[in-house]
Write a protein that holds these residues in place. Sequence first.
Motif, PDB file in Angstrom:
ATOM      1  N   GLY A 127      -6.502   2.288   0.975  1.00 11.12           N
ATOM      2  CA  GLY A 127      -5.165   1.743   1.252  1.00 11.12           C
ATOM      3  C   GLY A 127      -4.625   2.121   2.619  1.00 11.12           C
ATOM      4  O   GLY A 127      -4.209   1.258   3.397  1.00 11.12           O
ATOM      5  N   GLU A 147       2.895   1.609  -3.292  1.00 10.10           N
ATOM      6  CA  GLU A 147       1.988   1.910  -4.409  1.00 10.10           C
ATOM      7  C   GLU A 147       1.580   3.373  -4.384  1.00 10.10           C
ATOM      8  O   GLU A 147       1.586   4.059  -5.412  1.00 10.10           O
ATOM      9  CB  GLU A 147       0.760   0.990  -4.320  1.00 10.10           C
ATOM     10  CG  GLU A 147      -0.047   0.894  -5.606  1.00 10.10           C
ATOM     11  CD  GLU A 147      -1.139   1.942  -5.709  1.00 10.10           C
ATOM     12  OE1 GLU A 147      -1.508   2.284  -6.840  1.00 10.10           O
ATOM     13  OE2 GLU A 147      -1.591   2.455  -4.654  1.00 10.10           O
ATOM     14  N   ASN A 148       1.240   3.861  -3.191  1.00  7.53           N
ATOM     15  CA  ASN A 148       0.888   5.284  -3.044  1.00  7.53           C
ATOM     16  C   ASN A 148       2.056   6.173  -3.452  1.00  7.53           C
ATOM     17  O   ASN A 148       1.889   7.142  -4.192  1.00  7.53           O
ATOM     18  CB  ASN A 148       0.547   5.600  -1.586  1.00  7.53           C
ATOM     19  CG  ASN A 148      -0.881   5.225  -1.240  1.00  7.53           C
ATOM     20  OD1 ASN A 148      -1.651   4.870  -2.124  1.00  7.53           O
ATOM     21  ND2 ASN A 148      -1.218   5.287   0.031  1.00  7.53           N
ATOM     22  N   ASN A 173       0.831  -1.216   0.000  1.00 12.87           N
ATOM     23  CA  ASN A 173       0.000   0.000   0.000  1.00 12.87           C
ATOM     24  C   ASN A 173       0.856   1.253   0.000  1.00 12.87           C
ATOM     25  O   ASN A 173       0.613   2.188  -0.762  1.00 12.87           O
ATOM     26  CB  ASN A 173      -0.903   0.034   1.244  1.00 12.87           C
ATOM     27  CG  ASN A 173      -2.074  -0.916   1.107  1.00 12.87           C
ATOM     28  OD1 ASN A 173      -2.348  -1.395   0.009  1.00 12.87           O
ATOM     29  ND2 ASN A 173      -2.752  -1.202   2.200  1.00 12.87           N
ATOM     30  N   ARG A 191       2.658   6.308  -7.143  1.00 17.87           N
ATOM     31  CA  ARG A 191       1.616   7.048  -7.855  1.00 17.87           C
ATOM     32  C   ARG A 191       1.755   8.552  -7.657  1.00 17.87           C
ATOM     33  O   ARG A 191       1.404   9.334  -8.530  1.00 17.87           O
ATOM     34  CB  ARG A 191       0.246   6.564  -7.362  1.00 17.87           C
ATOM     35  CG  ARG A 191      -0.913   6.977  -8.227  1.00 17.87           C
ATOM     36  CD  ARG A 191      -2.036   5.959  -8.170  1.00 17.87           C
ATOM     37  NE  ARG A 191      -2.157   5.330  -6.864  1.00 17.87           N
ATOM     38  CZ  ARG A 191      -2.965   5.766  -5.895  1.00 17.87           C
ATOM     39  NH1 ARG A 191      -3.723   6.812  -6.086  1.00 17.87           N
ATOM     40  NH2 ARG A 191      -3.004   5.134  -4.751  1.00 17.87           N
TER      41      ARG A 191
HETATM   42 MG   LIG Z   1      -3.336   3.688  -1.737  1.00 11.79          MG
END
Ligand SMILES: [Mg+2]
Length: 502
Positions: free
Chosen positions: A468, A405-406, A402, A409
């Motif tokens: 998330g 991934e954050n 999580n 991004r």
């Molecule tokens: Mg997330």
Amino acid sequence: MIASLRHSLAGRLSLAMVGLFILFGSLAAWLLIHASRNYEQEVTQRIHHDLAQHVVDHYLLYRDGKPDYEAAKTTFHDLMILGANFEFYLVNKHGNIVAFDAKPEEVQLQDIRLDPVNAFLQASDEAGVILGDDPKNPGRQKVFSVAPIYQMGEVYGYLYVVVGSQARDALESRLWSSKMLYSSMGILILVACLSLLALLVVLRWFTRPLQQLTQQVQAVRDAGFDSSPEIQIPQLEALRQWQGDSHNDIHILGYTFAQALQTLQQQYEHVVSIDDLRKELLSHVSHDLRTPLASLLGYLETWEIQQSDLSPEKSSEYISTARRSAQKIAMLIEQLFELAHLDGNNVQVQLERFSIAELVQDVLQKFSMAAEQKNIQLQVRPQDSSILVRADIEKMERVFTNLVENALRHTPDGGSITVRIEASSGFVSIEVSDTGIGIPEQDIPYIFDAHFKAGNSVRENTAHGGLGLAITKKLLELHASAISVHSQMHRGTTFRFALPAA
Ligand SMILES: [Mg+2]
Ligand SMILES: Nc1ncnc2c1ncn2[C@@H]1O[C@H](COP(=O)(O)OP(=O)(O)OP(=O)(O)O)[C@@H](O)[C@H]1O
């Protein structure tokens, strides 16, 4: 009034007390009168024990070997002038009264029972009072003295002396009506009433807290539980007066009740909040799924309509876009289920020892392709696989996935993402930092809330439900760990937490 007295504890105690007071008061008075009368009679009998014998020995006159009744009468008269307290009777050996000094109508019995007479004559010194018949008052028993009269060695009759004569009775009854007796009785009753009153006041004082508590409990019952917890506060405030460390039972009861109420209220609020959460979740699910579902349907419909005119490349592009939308829907649904599962109280944590650097390396590996495309550097510092933690490895993999991934991004091309590990006493602190766009300061307090969409949010036209970080926070809470965030706009973001070292 009486009905309410009968129902409250204080009222019933008071009634019982008044009743017992009257009962024991009368019993004590009766016993006292009885005992003192008994004692007085015993003393009287003892003092006058030999009276009859004395009269027989010194005064009784005989004529022709038999007692002279006329002479006896005169003697009795003389003796009674000296002491009005005595009444003399001559009786034969069967108990028939043969001589006395009184008007004949005054003497109502013709004979007396001999049993008390025999008992008197045979009694030892220690024997208690013996009561005999009073010829002037049939049915009344009196103290007496008696002596046998012998004639040629045989009992011829008895001299029977009633001690405490009628004259004395009259005096006694006059005494009963005396002012002195009444005023002392009055004082006695007054004292009794005053002490009863004092007792009732004390009782009221002791039971007052209980009444208070009862009222408070009733107030709580009447208020009931409401979804807005503020309604309870006045009632709880009143209950705060009870101290749990007191030795007073009522205090302990009040305190325990307040605590039980608090627990109940917390549980109630918990249930209400779960219910709210469920409603919120439902609304979010429908909202979050709408976009990817619309995209999925859109591509599939377009493909269906234009199927014959599409080139094979275009056709497969449409299909794979539709498949990605479906995948995202699946992922979103999975995340929703995961959060719902974590909200329940029966989540198991399987603790094991593992190298944290190796786990992070595995997670980064999953994102290496995406990172390469954006020219972002992924790294673990230090790459020391000897640092071990004790945690649930699957859950920690979700946490790192999580966070990374954050970070990926929200980090522009050419940036870097670094996971720092540092072992300190008993703990391993972990940081996940990026050189990304940062989080607006006003949004920071909310990013761990489920479904929160910060102003900076990069969603890449896909389904990101904002779940998330909420899931991450819950997973770490299961490890008794808290996560914190530090962020600067356009400089980067750092998430920090710690795990127990193994
Ligand atoms: Mg997330
Ligand atoms: N590394 C980061 N840099 C900048 N903003 C971030 C970062 N991590 C989280 N955020 C902000 O916090 C918000 C919440 O993150 P969270 O992971 O809970 O949701 P999401 O990533 O939007 O959706 P999901 O994780 O469910 O796919 C994000 O939408 C984003 O605005």
